[in-house]
Design a protein around this motif. Structure first.
Motif, mmCIF file in Angstrom:
data_model
loop_
_atom_site.group_PDB
_atom_site.id
_atom_site.type_symbol
_atom_site.label_atom_id
_atom_site.label_comp_id
_atom_site.label_asym_id
_atom_site.label_seq_id
_atom_site.Cartn_x
_atom_site.Cartn_y
_atom_site.Cartn_z
ATOM 1 N N ALA A 61 0.825 -1.217 0.000
ATOM 2 C CA ALA A 61 0.000 0.000 0.000
ATOM 3 C C ALA A 61 0.855 1.261 0.000
ATOM 4 O O ALA A 61 0.622 2.177 -0.801
ATOM 5 C CB ALA A 61 -0.932 0.005 1.216
ATOM 6 N N PHE A 62 1.834 1.329 0.870
ATOM 7 C CA PHE A 62 2.525 2.607 1.092
ATOM 8 C C PHE A 62 3.785 2.786 0.258
ATOM 9 O O PHE A 62 4.256 3.897 0.101
ATOM 10 C CB PHE A 62 2.823 2.784 2.585
ATOM 11 N N GLU A 63 4.329 1.691 -0.258
ATOM 12 C CA GLU A 63 5.534 1.833 -1.077
ATOM 13 C C GLU A 63 5.229 1.786 -2.566
ATOM 14 O O GLU A 63 6.025 2.233 -3.368
ATOM 15 C CB GLU A 63 6.560 0.758 -0.692
ATOM 16 N N ARG A 64 4.050 1.264 -2.945
ATOM 17 C CA ARG A 64 3.766 1.132 -4.374
ATOM 18 C C ARG A 64 2.392 1.646 -4.793
ATOM 19 O O ARG A 64 2.129 1.821 -5.971
ATOM 20 C CB ARG A 64 3.918 -0.331 -4.805
ATOM 21 N N LYS A 65 1.513 1.876 -3.830
ATOM 22 C CA LYS A 65 0.146 2.243 -4.206
ATOM 23 C C LYS A 65 -0.366 3.497 -3.508
ATOM 24 O O LYS A 65 -1.575 3.739 -3.508
ATOM 25 C CB LYS A 65 -0.812 1.077 -3.913
ATOM 26 N N ALA A 66 0.513 4.257 -2.889
ATOM 27 C CA ALA A 66 0.065 5.452 -2.171
ATOM 28 C C ALA A 66 0.410 6.712 -2.962
ATOM 29 O O ALA A 66 1.458 6.786 -3.608
ATOM 30 C CB ALA A 66 0.714 5.527 -0.793
ATOM 31 N N ILE A 72 1.509 10.649 -3.077
ATOM 32 C CA ILE A 72 2.506 11.431 -2.343
ATOM 33 C C ILE A 72 1.863 12.155 -1.152
ATOM 34 O O ILE A 72 2.535 12.537 -0.195
ATOM 35 C CB ILE A 72 3.172 12.430 -3.317
ATOM 36 N N TYR A 131 1.908 1.278 -8.748
ATOM 37 C CA TYR A 131 2.291 2.505 -9.461
ATOM 38 C C TYR A 131 1.173 3.060 -10.357
ATOM 39 O O TYR A 131 1.411 3.943 -11.167
ATOM 40 C CB TYR A 131 3.566 2.285 -10.292
ATOM 41 N N GLU A 132 -0.015 2.532 -10.233
ATOM 42 C CA GLU A 132 -1.154 3.108 -10.965
ATOM 43 C C GLU A 132 -1.701 4.241 -10.106
ATOM 44 O O GLU A 132 -2.465 4.015 -9.182
ATOM 45 C CB GLU A 132 -2.224 2.032 -11.187
ATOM 46 N N LEU A 133 -1.255 5.442 -10.378
ATOM 47 C CA LEU A 133 -1.586 6.574 -9.512
ATOM 48 C C LEU A 133 -1.943 7.796 -10.347
ATOM 49 O O LEU A 133 -1.220 8.801 -10.382
ATOM 50 C CB LEU A 133 -0.394 6.871 -8.584
ATOM 51 N N LYS A 162 9.488 4.738 9.876
ATOM 52 C CA LYS A 162 8.847 4.866 8.559
ATOM 53 C C LYS A 162 7.325 4.885 8.696
ATOM 54 O O LYS A 162 6.631 5.490 7.882
ATOM 55 C CB LYS A 162 9.301 3.761 7.602
ATOM 56 N N SER A 205 8.664 11.144 -9.229
ATOM 57 C CA SER A 205 8.060 9.847 -8.910
ATOM 58 C C SER A 205 8.944 8.706 -9.350
ATOM 59 O O SER A 205 9.805 8.862 -10.219
ATOM 60 C CB SER A 205 6.735 9.695 -9.668
ATOM 61 N N HIS A 206 8.663 7.560 -8.810
ATOM 62 C CA HIS A 206 9.178 6.339 -9.412
ATOM 63 C C HIS A 206 8.745 6.340 -10.880
ATOM 64 O O HIS A 206 7.602 6.672 -11.191
ATOM 65 C CB HIS A 206 8.583 5.127 -8.689
#
Lengths: 636, 636
Positions: free
Chosen positions: A293-298, A300, A317-319, A349, A522-523
């Motif tokens: 959730a927080f490293e790939r789907k959250a 900023i 990474y769908e954001l 963290k 972003s990534h």
């Protein structure tokens, strides 16, 4: 400083697997220029207006109709009881911090109505009791009975912790909890609610009462998800199983999926199990899900849930920015979840995630005057989107109220020999360590506008005690001194710096957390943000808003990656904000307006149209009329 | 060169408001390395496989069940008849160009089934006739009866133009048309179909028969939209009125909205009215809508329709790449519409739009082997998306077949004293001007791989005649010479250059259309594309595909705005394509993979990771297995 300890949100005082112990709301004081006006607005304007909306929409009257015994129909949506419960929880937190005769009277009146609506067997759900008594528990997938029950239980606990053991609401809640425990289980009726909430509520009821029964029931509900065949029948109107996190046993889940609020509440409940019972499987799964959730789907901003469809998490990474869902409740659920992760591990963290959400994706959910709300929190708006007084599905307003009313409870913790400082605001704390030693600290700071923080010891035990002060993940040049001397080593970003010594009254720990403007990218897998940067300063994410760029089409402006910013604090703007200013560029339009495309010139020097850009904190957008807004800005 | 004139798609030979007159399919020859392999694959593999799919899915059997009189149920979706009709239209165009015994036999067999399914009063719709005869016309909003009728009429006309006046399919179609004309109208039953199509079909039937009745009926249906109250009842499952373009009278519509295929078919029908009747209001509205669609709502590929929801147009400049809908049928509808705009005005911008769609957003809809199809044509894919053999809703495969089988009919037109050359491919044309004078031209070119085109006069009248050759809008340094001498002035992009003279056999008009790699940027309001560029060469839009970038995550690569490209034609790749190669950069990832964000370095020279990039034409993507693809690439 208030002496009596009232109001605890998550009472990990005796949790066997929690490193951190709670500091009651009433023992933690926020008295600053940032949170205090926001919280006062919610308390003085937001809570009364929410009670009014609950009255005006029949949410409270639904309960009254039951107590009068008249055969009036139910008003509104099936889960409307829960809004009232969350509002009572918010009011209870407010009362824990500071007594208020009017608020207490309002609260008691609503509790009276709820008590009158409880059936003799303990059941409370005004929709079913008014219209469908014989259909109780017939569709747990979509009908939110146990979800509402969970909010009743949480409200009851908060009310008891604020007002004492005589709480009538707590009595109502506990009787319903007992009814649920009697009704559901492996040896009774099998079932699980489509919207998680009962799990965390029962865990907290266990913490409040010490009765293991409630914890077992919570764990039963956690483990009732993901069975084959599913305990959630695919009734008409139901979503696919992953929407309810019912696609796999919860301890086998590694990717956070489905409805974002549900998912955060589930993980919160799993962490409650991990904190109270020996359940490393629950802790491990909740940790995997947290990383998902927080490293790939959250976002900023701490926003969770990329998709409108199913109010759900997207892929890694769908954001998308303009169509971001990022429901206020999901950011709040993320705080609940991260808090339990923090309690178990003390890993900074998780506090970073809490801070990010609080200052950005949660706080954007409420207007500066405390009476208007965002349900959805996009990161780009073309204009026309604004906060509303209320919603047909009104989960967000009381959710943000209960979180912000309990906010002081999230600033400090204790552990064996330490006082932990997670968040920074002017005010202070008086805490008792688990061994009974007391420490009182006063905090001076203009955080988040300034990164200088002074923690002044007001009272301390004669023996050694550690202050553990959080060095935010965003701060890479922090320094910490004690009484002005000797910068501490190891002030690494994303850690707690331990300063352990025998404290004397008047000792001062000074943190300097430099707050330059940070340009973030972003990534690269966040394709929406390729070629864009976002601006941040301290814990705040910034945005640009049309109202500050009158003669410019906001969405046609770009920043230079190399430009410097001018910072200025404006006390009269948006309740007082530090704004960031620079010179940007207008993105070139096609030569021929009939075309959407243009050839890119090989030399662009001759065509750059410079223009001034002003950025404001994201949380404050949408408070000056409707207009375009953007967080991720093209960078040339 | 075939002498007999067979096959006309839009017969504007006598249209009072058309500048351009048609050249029959059989008089226009495409014999090149680009279109010929694609069209051969469709003819030899695509059409047979589509007939097989129509058989396998019961689409043809639905008609046979009616002729046998057995009480078998209908198979598939309510509009499935239309797929069979479109396939027959495609086969008819193919037969017009070149006789084929097997194809003719297959076609006759299907026509036999359809004829047997026609009810005595002329009605044909296998769903209603098999199961709901008494519910005929009871729900025009969603049930597609007149939509199917329109495709039957178009197929019947195409079949007659290919095979002669004895066409049985034409007879079936005309009887159904007569039934519809008898049934609907201001003095009969009022009604209008939720999916436009009958309008253009009846207009063409008017052109074929000269019977004004059909044109009047077409105009009746056009004007039946947007009435108050609506003629389209809001039946269960219906969309809002704008989905059907029923929100306003058609001549009051200025913004293209709703279902994209429906919208293009409506505008096509409006243009038919404008070409045949004195309807400047229809022409004006269709022109406004065209500007809305093609100047503000079209993808760079010619794709139309930004949204999955309702398969619909979005707002101006709302053109997401990954979630682009861009249905193949909508790009095709855009060609039909633009063709009529071109016929009326001779404005080259409409030919530009046709060329863009044909080479990109239409052609991407079919695999190189002619047997697999895209329904949706995204401009970014993360991988996992591939063409399918067929669809449950199979509108796209036969639509692309009918367009590409009739393609020679879109290359040339005549007008009073001119031969117009709209599109370029090796081959030739033999055309009769309206006054009977004949001209024959042979075309030599490797277009679209090369911009050198030689138009050689094979036969010409002794009197003066103009060749009007299109200078594409993308070409800003075109030169045109006659017999190698004297570059013509006025070879401006987006115009037709007129070369008027008395031609001798062997005269050569040479066009040089330079094709450097073009780096394109979007209008800044297309926020998705801010900071990105697309690559184009000649009429082709390019993309990057994962298969050419094995060791790289495709979506993490960027181009430099200033980089130059190496072009190379590879005969063995993807049926022969010119590829573009350059050195790009890897977008930097966060230093900490747990984070999605990173601070932007003030000096990025030290961290650039260079890598080779290969771009292929967009139409050819997805022919080498599944993988990521991107048209708009970040530019640093």
């Amino acid at each position: 400083m208030v002496q009596m300890n009232r109001g605890i949100v998550v009472d990990t005082s005796s949790s066997p697997h929690s490193l951190l112990r709670p500091v009651p709301i009433s023992s933690s004081r926020i008295d600053d220029e940032f949170w205090t006006p926001r919280r006062r607005a919610l308390r003085e304007a937001g809570l009364p207006s929410q009670f009014e909306m609950c009255e005006a929409t029949g949410r409270i009257d639904n309960f009254r109709r039951l107590s009068t015994g008249k055969n009036d129909p139910f008003q509104g949506r099936v889960y409307n009881d829960s809004d009232v419960y969350k509002l009572l929880e918010a009011a209870s937190h407010a009362l824990a911090e500071q007594h208020d005769q009017d608020l207490a009277a309002t609260t008691d009146g609503v509790i009276e109505a709820i008590a009158g609506a409880q059936r003799p067997d303990g059941y409370v759900h005004s929709y079913f009791s008014l219209e469908h008594e014989h259909q109780r528990y017939s569709d747990l997938t979509t009908q939110h009975e146990l979800y509402c029950a969970g909010h009743l239980i949480q409200a009851g606990i908060a009310h008891r912790r604020a007002t004492g053991s005589g709480s009538r609401l707590f009595g109502v809640a506990r009787r319903f909890a007992d009814h649920i425990c009697d009704t559901f289980g492996p040896d009774a009726r099998e079932g699980v609610d489509g919207h998680e909430e009962i799990e965390l509520a029962l865990a907290e009821l266990y913490r409040e009462t010490g009765e293991r029964n409630y914890l077992d029931q919570s764990i039963y509900f956690l483990q009732a998800r993901g069975r084959e065949p599913s305990l959630m029948p695919a009734v008409p109107g139901a979503y696919e199983r992953s929407y309810y996190q019912d696609h796999l046993p919860v301890t086998d889940q590694t990717e956070v999926v489905g409805h974002a609020v549900r998912a955060t509440y589930l993980a919160t409940g799993m962490m409650d199990a991990a904190l109270e019972a020996h359940r490393p499987d629950m802790a491990r799964a909740a940790t995997n899900l947290w990383e998902s959730a927080f490293e790939r789907k959250a976002y900023i901003t701490g926003g969770l849930g990329a998709r409108y469809e199913g109010e759900s998490f997207g892929d890694d990474y769908e954001l998308p920015n303009e169509t971001a869902y990022a429901e206020t409740c999901a950011a709040i659920g993320g705080v609940f979840w991260s808090w339990r992760m923090l309690c178990r591990t003390g890993d900074a963290k998780y506090a970073d995630a809490i801070e990010t959400a609080l200052y950005n994706g949660v706080l954007s959910g409420v207007s500066l005057d405390g009476t208007k709300y965002f349900y959805v929190n996009p990161l780009t708006s073309r204009g026309g989107y604004e906060r509303a007084d209320w919603f047909d599905c009104a989960c967000c307003p009381p959710n943000i109220a209960r979180l912000l009313m309990s906010l002081p409870g999230y600033f400090y913790s204790t552990s064996e020999d330490s006082l932990w400082v997670h968040l920074y605001a002017a005010g202070g704390v008086r805490a008792s360590l688990p061994d009974g030693r007391a420490i009182e600290v006063e905090v001076e700071t203009r955080y988040p506008w300034d990164g200088d923080i002074r923690l002044k010891i007001v009272e301390a035990p004669v023996s050694e005690i550690a202050l553990r002060v959080r060095i935010p993940g965003w701060c890479d040049r922090a320094t910490v001194t004690v009484n002005g001397r000797g910068a501490q080593p190891d002030a690494a970003p994303g850690t707690y710096l331990e300063v352990k010594r025998r404290w004397n009254q008047g000792d001062v720990v000074s943190l300097s957390l430099p707050m330059p403007v940070r340009k973030l990218s972003s990534h690269p897998q966040v394709t929406t943000n390729q070629g864009r940067i976002a601006l941040a300063r301290g814990p705040l994410i910034y945005c640009v808003e049309a109202v500050d760029h009158a003669s410019i089409d906001l969405l046609e402006t770009a920043l230079s990656r190399l430009d410097e910013f001018d910072m200025r604090h404006d006390r009269d703007l948006l309740g007082g904000v530090t704004i960031l200013r620079t010179i940007g560029e207008r993105l070139p339009k096609p030569f021929d307006e009939r075309s959407q495309i243009r050839a890119v010139a090989s030399n662009r020097n001759d065509e750059v149209d410079k223009l001034p850009i002003t950025a404001i904190p994201y949380y404050a957008w949408g408070n000056r009329g409707v207009g375009a807004m953007q967080v991720w800005i093209p960078a040339i």
